[in-house]
Design a protein around this motif. Sequence first.
Motif, PDB file in Angstrom:
ATOM      1  N   SER A   5       0.832  -1.205   0.000  1.00 14.73           N
ATOM      2  CA  SER A   5       0.000   0.000   0.000  1.00 14.73           C
ATOM      3  C   SER A   5       0.866   1.255   0.000  1.00 14.73           C
ATOM      4  N   VAL A   6       1.961   1.236   0.779  1.00 14.39           N
ATOM      5  CA  VAL A   6       2.864   2.380   0.800  1.00 14.39           C
ATOM      6  C   VAL A   6       3.539   2.532  -0.550  1.00 14.39           C
ATOM      7  N   PHE A   7       3.962   1.415  -1.107  1.00 17.22           N
ATOM      8  CA  PHE A   7       4.644   1.445  -2.404  1.00 17.22           C
ATOM      9  C   PHE A   7       3.748   2.026  -3.486  1.00 17.22           C
ATOM     10  N   GLN A   8       2.467   1.627  -3.507  1.00 16.01           N
ATOM     11  CA  GLN A   8       1.554   2.161  -4.512  1.00 16.01           C
ATOM     12  C   GLN A   8       1.346   3.665  -4.314  1.00 16.01           C
ATOM     13  N   THR A   9       1.311   4.105  -3.064  1.00 14.07           N
ATOM     14  CA  THR A   9       1.208   5.540  -2.808  1.00 14.07           C
ATOM     15  C   THR A   9       2.429   6.270  -3.343  1.00 14.07           C
ATOM     16  N   VAL A  10       3.596   5.699  -3.124  1.00 10.55           N
ATOM     17  CA  VAL A  10       4.843   6.300  -3.625  1.00 10.55           C
ATOM     18  C   VAL A  10       4.797   6.440  -5.138  1.00 10.55           C
ATOM     19  N   LEU A  11       4.352   5.400  -5.829  1.00 12.59           N
ATOM     20  CA  LEU A  11       4.316   5.433  -7.293  1.00 12.59           C
ATOM     21  C   LEU A  11       3.378   6.519  -7.820  1.00 12.59           C
ATOM     22  N   HIS A  12       2.301   6.784  -7.109  1.00 15.74           N
ATOM     23  CA  HIS A  12       1.285   7.696  -7.609  1.00 15.74           C
ATOM     24  C   HIS A  12       1.291   9.056  -6.927  1.00 15.74           C
ATOM     25  N   ASN A  13       2.267   9.281  -6.054  1.00 13.02           N
ATOM     26  CA  ASN A  13       2.454  10.597  -5.449  1.00 13.02           C
ATOM     27  C   ASN A  13       3.544  11.314  -6.248  1.00 13.02           C
ATOM     28  N   PRO A  14       3.223  12.417  -6.922  1.00 11.84           N
ATOM     29  CA  PRO A  14       4.211  13.062  -7.810  1.00 11.84           C
ATOM     30  C   PRO A  14       5.513  13.436  -7.117  1.00 11.84           C
ATOM     31  N   THR A  15       5.428  13.935  -5.891  1.00 13.78           N
ATOM     32  CA  THR A  15       6.644  14.360  -5.186  1.00 13.78           C
ATOM     33  C   THR A  15       7.529  13.176  -4.841  1.00 13.78           C
ATOM     34  N   ILE A  16       6.940  12.134  -4.259  1.00 11.28           N
ATOM     35  CA  ILE A  16       7.744  10.987  -3.826  1.00 11.28           C
ATOM     36  C   ILE A  16       8.244  10.189  -5.021  1.00 11.28           C
ATOM     37  N   SER A  17       7.396  10.016  -6.036  1.00  8.60           N
ATOM     38  CA  SER A  17       7.848   9.266  -7.217  1.00  8.60           C
ATOM     39  C   SER A  17       8.994   9.988  -7.914  1.00  8.60           C
TER      40      SER A  17
ATOM     41  N   LYS B 234      14.805  10.111  -9.120  1.00  2.92           N
ATOM     42  CA  LYS B 234      16.151  10.670  -8.955  1.00  2.92           C
ATOM     43  C   LYS B 234      17.087   9.656  -8.311  1.00  2.92           C
ATOM     44  N   PHE B 235      16.575   8.939  -7.330  1.00  5.14           N
ATOM     45  CA  PHE B 235      17.389   7.917  -6.681  1.00  5.14           C
ATOM     46  C   PHE B 235      17.759   6.821  -7.675  1.00  5.14           C
ATOM     47  N   GLY B 236      16.774   6.366  -8.457  1.00  2.00           N
ATOM     48  CA  GLY B 236      17.057   5.343  -9.461  1.00  2.00           C
ATOM     49  C   GLY B 236      18.066   5.808 -10.495  1.00  2.00           C
ATOM     50  N   GLN B 237      17.950   7.060 -10.926  1.00  2.15           N
ATOM     51  CA  GLN B 237      18.905   7.595 -11.896  1.00  2.15           C
ATOM     52  C   GLN B 237      20.313   7.641 -11.324  1.00  2.15           C
TER      53      GLN B 237
ATOM     54  N   ASN C 195      13.507   2.378 -15.267  1.00  4.03           N
ATOM     55  CA  ASN C 195      12.329   1.668 -14.770  1.00  4.03           C
ATOM     56  C   ASN C 195      11.261   2.647 -14.283  1.00  4.03           C
ATOM     57  N   MET C 196      11.684   3.633 -13.507  1.00  2.00           N
ATOM     58  CA  MET C 196      10.725   4.632 -13.030  1.00  2.00           C
ATOM     59  C   MET C 196      10.238   5.515 -14.173  1.00  2.00           C
ATOM     60  N   GLU C 197      11.100   5.804 -15.127  1.00  6.03           N
ATOM     61  CA  GLU C 197      10.692   6.602 -16.281  1.00  6.03           C
ATOM     62  C   GLU C 197       9.619   5.862 -17.089  1.00  6.03           C
TER      63      GLU C 197
ATOM     64  N   PRO D  25      22.959  13.317  -1.594  1.00  8.78           N
ATOM     65  CA  PRO D  25      23.709  12.232  -0.949  1.00  8.78           C
ATOM     66  C   PRO D  25      24.656  12.771   0.118  1.00  8.78           C
ATOM     67  N   MET D  26      24.714  12.073   1.256  1.00 13.02           N
ATOM     68  CA  MET D  26      25.602  12.457   2.342  1.00 13.02           C
ATOM     69  C   MET D  26      26.390  11.247   2.806  1.00 13.02           C
TER      70      MET D  26
END
Length: 461
Positions: A83-95, A100-103, A110-112, A343-344
Amino acid sequence: MTTENTSVTSYDDDEAREPVLNNMQADIPPANSPMAPRFGGFVNKSGMASSANSATDSMSPMPRDRMSGRSNSSRMPEFFGQSVFQTVLHNPTISHQLLKFGQSRLCGENMEFLARVTRYTALLEEASKAIYEIHKDFISTSAPAQINLPEHLLVKVNSQMKTSLTTTVPMLESVFVDAQADIERLVYTDIYPNFVRHQMSVSAAKALGTDRSKYAGLGDCFVLTDPSKADNPIMYATDGFVKVSGYQRNEIIPRNCRFLQSKHTDRAAVRRLKAAIDKREESVELLLNVKKNGEPFWNLLYVTPLYDAHGNLAFFLGGQINCSTTIHSASDVLKILGASHEPMEEAFIIINYSSYLISFISPGIMDLLFPIKAKSAYQAQAIGSDVFKFLGNHGSGSISWDFKSAVKSALKMGQAISLEMKLCARPYMGFERFLLHWTPLKDEVGAVTWVILTLGNEQRA
């Protein structure tokens, strides 16, 4: 896909106007029909509709998730559930943050792809809605702005609209369903867990330079384990670890850290951690652990090997952060995942308490600090150097007697201490304000043997 609430019971109310059409031949299906136009939904990996907001419900408690290994008995906010993952995919800010993390990990395609498919689905929904609204506003006999079409054109338009909504659009919707499911599964099992750990780690690192109280154990919850001994037991622990775990010092040393695990701890994360230790690699995991009193908590665990001056493995450093003191609900989880982070690197120094000589440093220290006062490469080196001289070579002024006295007095009493200091930082070689957290590592009888110095930077928070 979900359907719009508008109910259409008859395509045309005037049978005299359209004698060649009956309900089966011409009507756009009712809104609750499987063939009705579908608006405002997403197709998830099972092929079922999933609203963009469907996963924003409370995530505590949750049913057992077969991929995360969670049970609803722990009543904790969820990080890794579907459920959290699906929210992440469909939330513009988090996705976008996940993209950016995937890139940055060279797997952004994959995210693109998922983003493009989501846009494709939205366009189909817009087309379906447009057809429906054109009928309602211009074609139907009850339309407020009905156009006057010859009967043969009306029959043709009715037939084509029905075909579009019942055959063409559903066929186009199914084009990417299997590919989308497979890529979502890949992102969920590979990229997403790393993204969660990264976001939590950077959030904690930033808090180290601003508000350390946000996370229990932040900057003062550490252990040193000895890999030369059987089962890699804990040999030194900070008071912060004792406090967070709830165990007495003699119940901690010498034991392996696994005693904090429970039946709800994700076994896949444990296997990754063990594999990293076997390979002598740095690792970060977010584990569901349990205190002595049975209280569960999310433990952000950082483990890294420590090598001596001869390149031999001496210890593993484990740093624990109780994230449950900050993460109480679904909204807290999403706030962390949606934050924009650069990144830190981990920045710490481990000091021999008896001599105040530096024994170990993280690679992030040398990447972070610039030895502005060092006159030679020898003076710039860290291992084997007096910690106060090392800091002085990177500072804006000499280390004062008051500064040294405050540190030594606190450590002599076995207490941690945090002090401010301006240090020359890369990449711009300017002086920045750092919070230096000095934390004693103690043996089984509570004697200070090592000191871990962690650096927090407010300007980079």
